[in-house]
Design a protein around this motif. Structure first.
Motif, PDB file in Angstrom:
ATOM      1  N   GLY B  26       0.844  -1.187   0.000  1.00  0.00           N
ATOM      2  CA  GLY B  26       0.000   0.000   0.000  1.00  0.00           C
ATOM      3  C   GLY B  26       0.881   1.239   0.000  1.00  0.00           C
ATOM      4  O   GLY B  26       2.074   1.174   0.323  1.00  0.00           O
ATOM      5  N   TYR B  27       0.302   2.382  -0.351  1.00  0.00           N
ATOM      6  CA  TYR B  27       1.075   3.611  -0.536  1.00  0.00           C
ATOM      7  C   TYR B  27       1.765   4.055   0.753  1.00  0.00           C
ATOM      8  O   TYR B  27       2.962   4.310   0.775  1.00  0.00           O
ATOM      9  CB  TYR B  27       0.151   4.710  -1.052  1.00  0.00           C
ATOM     10  CG  TYR B  27       0.837   6.031  -1.249  1.00  0.00           C
ATOM     11  CD1 TYR B  27       1.713   6.220  -2.300  1.00  0.00           C
ATOM     12  CD2 TYR B  27       0.611   7.081  -0.374  1.00  0.00           C
ATOM     13  CE1 TYR B  27       2.359   7.431  -2.492  1.00  0.00           C
ATOM     14  CE2 TYR B  27       1.246   8.301  -0.560  1.00  0.00           C
ATOM     15  CZ  TYR B  27       2.115   8.472  -1.616  1.00  0.00           C
ATOM     16  OH  TYR B  27       2.751   9.669  -1.791  1.00  0.00           O
ATOM     17  N   ALA B  28       1.006   4.134   1.837  1.00  0.00           N
ATOM     18  CA  ALA B  28       1.543   4.731   3.072  1.00  0.00           C
ATOM     19  C   ALA B  28       2.743   3.944   3.608  1.00  0.00           C
ATOM     20  O   ALA B  28       3.684   4.532   4.138  1.00  0.00           O
ATOM     21  CB  ALA B  28       0.446   4.827   4.133  1.00  0.00           C
ATOM     22  N   GLN B  29       2.716   2.623   3.477  1.00  0.00           N
ATOM     23  CA  GLN B  29       3.778   1.780   4.054  1.00  0.00           C
ATOM     24  C   GLN B  29       4.970   1.575   3.113  1.00  0.00           C
ATOM     25  O   GLN B  29       5.877   0.814   3.425  1.00  0.00           O
ATOM     26  CB  GLN B  29       3.215   0.399   4.429  1.00  0.00           C
ATOM     27  CG  GLN B  29       2.825   0.248   5.900  1.00  0.00           C
ATOM     28  CD  GLN B  29       1.504   0.909   6.187  1.00  0.00           C
ATOM     29  OE1 GLN B  29       0.588   0.834   5.374  1.00  0.00           O
ATOM     30  NE2 GLN B  29       1.390   1.570   7.317  1.00  0.00           N
ATOM     31  N   THR B  30       4.940   2.211   1.960  1.00  0.00           N
ATOM     32  CA  THR B  30       6.031   2.019   0.990  1.00  0.00           C
ATOM     33  C   THR B  30       7.178   2.989   1.265  1.00  0.00           C
ATOM     34  O   THR B  30       6.952   4.171   1.516  1.00  0.00           O
ATOM     35  CB  THR B  30       5.498   2.228  -0.446  1.00  0.00           C
ATOM     36  OG1 THR B  30       4.657   1.120  -0.770  1.00  0.00           O
ATOM     37  CG2 THR B  30       6.635   2.307  -1.454  1.00  0.00           C
ATOM     38  N   HIS B  31       8.432   2.447   1.252  1.00  0.00           N
ATOM     39  CA  HIS B  31       9.608   3.298   1.421  1.00  0.00           C
ATOM     40  C   HIS B  31      10.397   3.348   0.118  1.00  0.00           C
ATOM     41  O   HIS B  31      10.542   2.318  -0.559  1.00  0.00           O
ATOM     42  CB  HIS B  31      10.486   2.761   2.551  1.00  0.00           C
ATOM     43  CG  HIS B  31       9.793   2.781   3.877  1.00  0.00           C
ATOM     44  ND1 HIS B  31       9.529   3.951   4.552  1.00  0.00           N
ATOM     45  CD2 HIS B  31       9.259   1.786   4.624  1.00  0.00           C
ATOM     46  CE1 HIS B  31       8.870   3.668   5.676  1.00  0.00           C
ATOM     47  NE2 HIS B  31       8.682   2.362   5.744  1.00  0.00           N
ATOM     48  N   LEU B  32      10.896   4.533  -0.207  1.00  0.00           N
ATOM     49  CA  LEU B  32      11.617   4.717  -1.475  1.00  0.00           C
ATOM     50  C   LEU B  32      12.838   3.806  -1.567  1.00  0.00           C
ATOM     51  O   LEU B  32      13.176   3.314  -2.650  1.00  0.00           O
ATOM     52  CB  LEU B  32      12.038   6.188  -1.624  1.00  0.00           C
ATOM     53  CG  LEU B  32      10.894   7.175  -1.876  1.00  0.00           C
ATOM     54  CD1 LEU B  32      11.434   8.593  -2.028  1.00  0.00           C
ATOM     55  CD2 LEU B  32      10.118   6.783  -3.132  1.00  0.00           C
ATOM     56  N   VAL B  41      18.982  -0.006  -8.455  1.00  0.00           N
ATOM     57  CA  VAL B  41      19.652   1.288  -8.646  1.00  0.00           C
ATOM     58  C   VAL B  41      19.832   1.973  -7.287  1.00  0.00           C
ATOM     59  O   VAL B  41      19.229   1.550  -6.285  1.00  0.00           O
ATOM     60  CB  VAL B  41      18.852   2.230  -9.593  1.00  0.00           C
ATOM     61  CG1 VAL B  41      18.567   1.554 -10.929  1.00  0.00           C
ATOM     62  CG2 VAL B  41      17.544   2.681  -8.945  1.00  0.00           C
ATOM     63  N   SER B  42      20.630   3.019  -7.245  1.00  0.00           N
ATOM     64  CA  SER B  42      20.869   3.752  -6.001  1.00  0.00           C
ATOM     65  C   SER B  42      19.678   4.664  -5.702  1.00  0.00           C
ATOM     66  O   SER B  42      18.895   4.987  -6.598  1.00  0.00           O
ATOM     67  CB  SER B  42      22.131   4.598  -6.136  1.00  0.00           C
ATOM     68  OG  SER B  42      21.914   5.592  -7.119  1.00  0.00           O
ATOM     69  N   THR B  43      19.557   5.085  -4.435  1.00  0.00           N
ATOM     70  CA  THR B  43      18.488   6.036  -4.113  1.00  0.00           C
ATOM     71  C   THR B  43      18.739   7.365  -4.824  1.00  0.00           C
ATOM     72  O   THR B  43      17.801   8.082  -5.166  1.00  0.00           O
ATOM     73  CB  THR B  43      18.393   6.303  -2.596  1.00  0.00           C
ATOM     74  OG1 THR B  43      19.703   6.570  -2.096  1.00  0.00           O
ATOM     75  CG2 THR B  43      17.788   5.123  -1.849  1.00  0.00           C
ATOM     76  N   GLY B  44      20.038   7.686  -5.070  1.00  0.00           N
ATOM     77  CA  GLY B  44      20.361   8.893  -5.834  1.00  0.00           C
ATOM     78  C   GLY B  44      19.747   8.852  -7.224  1.00  0.00           C
ATOM     79  O   GLY B  44      19.173   9.845  -7.689  1.00  0.00           O
ATOM     80  N   ALA B  45      19.858   7.675  -7.866  1.00  0.00           N
ATOM     81  CA  ALA B  45      19.282   7.518  -9.215  1.00  0.00           C
ATOM     82  C   ALA B  45      17.775   7.682  -9.169  1.00  0.00           C
ATOM     83  O   ALA B  45      17.168   8.281 -10.049  1.00  0.00           O
ATOM     84  CB  ALA B  45      19.653   6.155  -9.781  1.00  0.00           C
TER      85      ALA B  45
END
Lengths: 209, 209
Positions: B26-32, B41-45
């Motif tokens: 679900g949207y709320a529980q999703t972490h980038l 890929v990196s979080t920077g990408a």
């Protein structure tokens, strides 16, 4: 008022307040502090009644289910035939949804992806619809080529869809919209003889509001 | 592969990965971080392509809408009559839902209470159904006593309900379940002459999987 009565009253106020906050923000974005403050009690009092947010949500859901059951029982009290009872139950649920924030929030919680639901409301509703349609078949009210399985799916699907779209616009689930749905469906599924006796608008008196 | 091609490919990988995580949590529980790690890929990408989680969700939703539009266009390419086109479009959507996690997640995001949706998918679908049913009326395919308004509501309601219940059990929205729905509905709403030419199971070849 005894201490016990006060406790019951506080618990109900918390459930009602929680329903309002859940309806506005969704489960994930709801904070317990807002629930207790809106109910006019301390967070300590909230924690006396509920261990955590999941317990509050379960209580809202349980209260909603109880209200839906009561409405279904009342609508089925004077059974004419099962198709009419099903029509009446659907109207009773729509009326309750318009009136009761706990019912609205409970149904919303049951569909919330951010939470493991405590009760399977869709399943309970599907089972209620299926039972009434099997009874309609036993009564000889259904046209020969109508599959109870497909008809159950259509009724449960449409009503569930109306419920979820009601969040965007209340018009999706009203006495008027349900009447239109039954006007469309009943002539297809009822025998001509039974159809003549059916009221798509329901047999319960509709409040003027 | 040019730098630009790599960029497009990374963006698509991120959208696909995001759809998988959104669908699961679900949207709320999703972490980038989970989205970027799953896309390799990196979080920077990730932040090069998307400003924040809302932007990722918007991209998933937009990609889902584009896929649904493509499927609707393909299903409507060889129009026989509008009722058959509507039936075919619904089957095309069900097929796409089974195959494409981006479409599933995009539709789920559009219904998520924890998020202001970027597009009004229900409204777009309701508009598509209404347009086809008005055309069916103009073609003289609809029975005299059928209200386009009520029929639109019934089709949009049922399909939306099937979609939301699909999360509990995939059986609610399959080629089989939709065929049953149209078998129930079409004899009520089509003139007898048009009905004889309609295929509730759709006119597109169904894959054997």
């Amino acid at each position: 008022m005894t201490k016990q009565e006060r406790g019951v009253r506080t618990r109900l106020a918390l459930i009602r307040s929680a329903a309002q906050v859940f309806e506005q923000r969704g489960y994930a974005q709801t904070h317990l502090a807002e629930i207790s403050s809106q109910a006019g009690v301390s967070t300590g009092a909230l924690h006396f009644h509920f261990r955590n947010k999941a317990a509050v949500a379960d209580a809202v859901e349980a209260e909603a289910v109880a209200s839906l059951h009561r409405a279904a029982r009342t609508a089925g009290e004077h059974p004419v035939n099962a198709l009419q009872t099903l029509t009446d139950v659907s109207h009773a649920f729509a009326l309750l949804l318009g009136q009761d924030v706990v019912v609205r929030a409970g149904l919303q919680l049951a569909c919330d992806t951010g939470r493991r639901p405590g009760v399977k409301l869709h399943q309970a509703w599907a089972e209620c619809v299926r039972r009434l349609l099997v009874r309609a078949g036993d009564e000889g009210s259904l046209a020969d080529d109508v599959s109870v399985h497909d008809l159950t799916a259509a009724v449960v699907g449409a009503t569930t869809g109306f419920l979820s779209m009601r969040r965007e616009s209340e018009e999706w689930l009203t006495h008027r919209s349900l009447t239109g749905f039954w006007q469309l469906l009943l002539p297809r599924v009822a025998t001509p003889q039974v159809l003549a006796s059916l009221s798509p608008e329901g047999t319960a008196p509709v409040p003027s509001t």
